[in-house]
Design an enzyme around this catalytic site. Structure first.
Site, PDB file in Angstrom:
ATOM      1  CE  LYS A   1      -2.045   2.986   1.894  1.00  0.00           C
ATOM      2  NZ  LYS A   1      -1.780   4.389   1.532  1.00  0.00           N
TER       3      LYS A   1
ATOM      4  CD  GLU B   1      12.448   0.445   8.465  1.00  0.00           C
ATOM      5  OE1 GLU B   1      12.216   1.093   7.435  1.00  0.00           O
ATOM      6  OE2 GLU B   1      13.314  -0.439   8.532  1.00  0.00           O
TER       7      GLU B   1
ATOM      8  CB  CYS C   1      12.820   8.990   8.541  1.00  0.00           C
ATOM      9  SG  CYS C   1      13.915   7.875   7.663  1.00  0.00           S
TER      10      CYS C   1
ATOM     11  CD  GLU D   1       8.961  12.965  11.942  1.00  0.00           C
ATOM     12  OE1 GLU D   1       7.808  12.520  12.013  1.00  0.00           O
ATOM     13  OE2 GLU D   1       9.906  12.338  11.431  1.00  0.00           O
TER      14      GLU D   1
HETATM   15  P1  NAD Z   1       2.009   8.332   7.447  1.00  0.00           P
HETATM   16  O1  NAD Z   1       2.136   7.568   8.724  1.00  0.00           O
HETATM   17  O2  NAD Z   1       1.028   9.434   7.400  1.00  0.00           O
HETATM   18  O3  NAD Z   1       1.603   7.359   6.246  1.00  0.00           O
HETATM   19  C1  NAD Z   1       2.376   6.220   5.925  1.00  0.00           C
HETATM   20  C2  NAD Z   1       1.492   5.208   5.240  1.00  0.00           C
HETATM   21  O4  NAD Z   1       0.528   4.714   6.173  1.00  0.00           O
HETATM   22  C3  NAD Z   1       0.691   5.764   4.066  1.00  0.00           C
HETATM   23  O5  NAD Z   1       0.686   4.801   3.045  1.00  0.00           O
HETATM   24  C4  NAD Z   1      -0.688   5.953   4.652  1.00  0.00           C
HETATM   25  O6  NAD Z   1      -1.723   5.914   3.704  1.00  0.00           O
HETATM   26  C5  NAD Z   1      -0.766   4.767   5.601  1.00  0.00           C
HETATM   27  N1  NAD Z   1      -1.717   4.909   6.703  1.00  0.00           N
HETATM   28  C6  NAD Z   1      -2.085   6.038   7.350  1.00  0.00           C
HETATM   29  N2  NAD Z   1      -2.944   5.741   8.350  1.00  0.00           N
HETATM   30  C7  NAD Z   1      -3.133   4.389   8.331  1.00  0.00           C
HETATM   31  C8  NAD Z   1      -3.905   3.488   9.110  1.00  0.00           C
HETATM   32  N3  NAD Z   1      -4.650   3.898  10.129  1.00  0.00           N
HETATM   33  N4  NAD Z   1      -3.853   2.177   8.805  1.00  0.00           N
HETATM   34  C9  NAD Z   1      -3.086   1.737   7.782  1.00  0.00           C
HETATM   35  N5  NAD Z   1      -2.325   2.543   7.014  1.00  0.00           N
HETATM   36  C10 NAD Z   1      -2.349   3.861   7.282  1.00  0.00           C
HETATM   37  O7  NAD Z   1       3.479   8.812   7.094  1.00  0.00           O
HETATM   38  P2  NAD Z   1       3.916   9.761   5.882  1.00  0.00           P
HETATM   39  O8  NAD Z   1       3.419  11.134   6.161  1.00  0.00           O
HETATM   40  O9  NAD Z   1       3.586   9.099   4.607  1.00  0.00           O
HETATM   41  O10 NAD Z   1       5.520   9.746   6.013  1.00  0.00           O
HETATM   42  C11 NAD Z   1       6.247  10.601   6.832  1.00  0.00           C
HETATM   43  C12 NAD Z   1       6.597   9.914   8.143  1.00  0.00           C
HETATM   44  O11 NAD Z   1       7.332   8.741   7.883  1.00  0.00           O
HETATM   45  C13 NAD Z   1       7.493  10.760   9.050  1.00  0.00           C
HETATM   46  O12 NAD Z   1       7.054  10.617  10.374  1.00  0.00           O
HETATM   47  C14 NAD Z   1       8.867  10.089   8.893  1.00  0.00           C
HETATM   48  O13 NAD Z   1       9.743  10.271   9.973  1.00  0.00           O
HETATM   49  C15 NAD Z   1       8.469   8.669   8.739  1.00  0.00           C
HETATM   50  N6  NAD Z   1       9.535   7.903   8.094  1.00  0.00           N
HETATM   51  C16 NAD Z   1      10.270   7.019   8.846  1.00  0.00           C
HETATM   52  C17 NAD Z   1      11.300   6.301   8.261  1.00  0.00           C
HETATM   53  C18 NAD Z   1      12.142   5.322   9.057  1.00  0.00           C
HETATM   54  O14 NAD Z   1      12.882   4.575   8.439  1.00  0.00           O
HETATM   55  N7  NAD Z   1      12.053   5.302  10.378  1.00  0.00           N
HETATM   56  C19 NAD Z   1      11.574   6.475   6.898  1.00  0.00           C
HETATM   57  C20 NAD Z   1      10.809   7.380   6.170  1.00  0.00           C
HETATM   58  C21 NAD Z   1       9.783   8.082   6.773  1.00  0.00           C
END
Ligand code: NAD
Length: 503
Positions: free
Chosen positions: A195, A271, A305, A407
């Protein structure tokens, strides 16, 4: 898969010029429609550049069923050597279609082409190659055991796939972070339902074509598009046919996914977010520390991230460091992806721009000194509706401020002075997150001491974003659960089985 339909829906001249693409789900080796369409807008000017087929429960269920039957089909009976050859073919396939992936990634994210060309797309290919090499070379443990009758027994371990893996991805490094999970999952013999983020659907969809070209059996790789709650994300993570869930994204989303995974006691690998500190000692190589900190704060418009949003600088060099960082930030050229001079693109979306600008306003309300930036850059009229913000540096706030604790995920950083090693370690650790840090010093003993006690998953010394994919990767505290990378990925993507043979 990516077509320009005869009745392209556009909301502006820019979109009409580019062509609006239809991006479909990929299920059982075919591109299929969903329950409705949603728009994908360009970060550059907010024009509609794509119509994305949102998967409903029915499509998610079909994807999980396709993945399940592929597990029991030819994929399940393939030898490791055969799978390895397919993974190499996938890496080659991405490289062969390099320009297609590049333009899709740039269209979705607006990031500089130079960045995607050197990091996102090559790493997308490398993620298949490296995990092919890992599974090819990983040994199995074996114990000889004494038995009362003297005959003895032999114990060995077999790795078996966990089954259908749900892969939920963010938008900041779409192909790179998705293949970082799909590579090891497939290498270990699993099948996946991906997804991708609703903001960046294209490269995951395009990878379906490469899967078919590489001879990956149908159903091994599936993609469902949509949002989180009440959409494909929720349907996938709550689906009882998914055996394990791997997620990258925000910490609070990770917590929701963990709850979903509790039903059926399914394993998760998470992550998540970060509020990473850089620690700059007065004995550092000053130019290298400036260059590295500029990258860690502003690369990908701060949407990494592992990026730095808190910089602790030892007091004797504080003023000089802030001045040099300001100069570097002001030299960053904000612009279009294909302009080679562009150092920084827009944020991913209007929504994210609103979030980042709300922190810019909050910093001022809290009394921050704005060293540079703090607003929206002047852009030509045709880009005025894009998600552009200025690279921003603050001083004058302390560790308790939300600017130092939460963040933001934008091109911004708070710079604070410190006096002793002990003090800076305590302050850097005083945070809910624990993803990454960068320590800048030429004192070898200090480098090792500080790296050892900072509470993070990855501690860089005199560098940033230098990644060897064989190493463990993940976050401490609220930045993650579990480690992926190299053999560590095998812990999540396989069931380790003990076979005990009485001789
Ligand atoms: P997000 O959590 O908003 O979304 C990530 C994914 O989860 C998307 O595909 C979204 O549609 C899905 N999603 C959202 N709510 C959901 C739910 N309730 N159930 C199932 N799926 C759901 O994150 P984002 O805004 O896309 O990305 C930015 C974030 O990602 C930042 O916090 C960043 O730090 C983190 N990040 C972490 C790493 C790491 O390796 N630790 C790497 C990259 C990004």
């Amino acid at each position: 898969m990516l077509t320009t339909p005869p009745s392209a829906v556009t909301d502006g001249a820019a979109a009409a010029h580019r062509g609006v693409r239809e991006i479909r789900n990929f299920i059982g080796g075919e591109y299929v429609d969903g329950v409705r369409w949603f728009d994908k807008r360009s970060p550059l000017d907010d024009a509609v550049i794509g119509r994305v087929a949102e998967a409903g429960r029915e499509q998610v269920d079909a994807a999980v069923r396709a993945a399940r039957s592929a597990l029991h089909g030819p994929w399940g009976t393939m030898t490791v050597a055969e799978r390895v050859q397919i993974l190499y073919a996938l890496a080659d396939g991405i490289n062969r279609r390099f320009d297609d992936f590049l333009s899709a990634e740039i269209a979705d994210t607006g990031k500089p082409a130079s960045l995607a060309r050197h990091i996102d797309i090559p790493r997308g290919a490398a993620n298949f190659r490296i995990f092919a090499d890992v599974v090819k070379n990983v040994p199995s443990e074996c114990f000889e055991m004494a038995t009362p009758d003297g005959a003895g027994a032999l114990n060995y371990a077999l790795r078996r796939p966990v089954g259908v893996v749900g892969v939920v991805c963010p938008w900041n490094l779409p192909l790179l972070l998705m293949t970082w999970k799909v590579g090891p999952a497939l290498a270990c013999g699993n099948t996946v339902v991906v997804k991708p983020s609703e903001e960046t659907p294209q490269t995951a969809a395009l990878l379906g074509e490469v899967m078919n070209e590489a001879g990956v059996p149908r159903g091994v790789y599936n993609v469902v598009h949509g949002f989180g709650p009440g959409s494909a994300g929720e349907y996938l993570t709550t689906h009882p046919g998914v055996n394990a869930i791997t997620f990258t994204g925000e910490t609070r989303t990770g917590a929701a996914i963990m709850k979903a995974a509790a039903e059926g006691a399914r394993p998760v690998s998470l992550e998540m977010g970060g509020k990473n500190a850089a620690v700059v000692f007065a004995d550092c190589d000053f130019d290298a520390a400036i260059e590295g900190t500029l990258r860690s704060c502003f690369a990908n418009s701060g949407q990494v991230c592992l990026g730095t949003e808190r910089v602790y600088v030892e007091r004797p060099i504080f003023d000089r460091f802030v001045a040099a960082l300001k100069q570097g930030a002001e030299r960053l050229r904000i612009g279009l992806p294909n302009d080679e001079a562009t150092g920084m693109g827009p944020l991913i979306s209007q929504e994210h721009k609103r979030k980042v600008l709300s922190y810019y306003a909050k910093a001022v309300q809290l009394g921050a000194h704005v060293v540079t930036g703090g607003g929206v850059p002047d852009m030509p009229d045709e880009l005025a509706r894009g998600a552009w913000v200025q690279p921003t540096i603050w001083t004058g706030l302390n560790d308790d401020s939300p600017i130092a604790r939460e963040e933001i995920f934008g091109p911004c950083t708070l710079v604070m002075p410190f006096d002793t090693e002990e003090e800076v370690v305590r302050r850097a650790n005083d945070n809910d997150y624990g993803l990454a840090t960068a320590v800048w010093t030429t004192n070898l003993s200090r480098a090792h001491r500080v790296a050892a006690v900072i509470e993070v998953g990855i501690a860089w010394v005199n560098s940033w974003f230098l990644r060897d994919l064989r190493t463990p990767f993940g976050g401490a505290k609220q930045s993650g659960i579990g480690r992926e990378g190299g053999v560590h990925s095998l812990e999540f993507y396989t069931e380790l089985k003990n076979v005990c043979v009485k001789l």
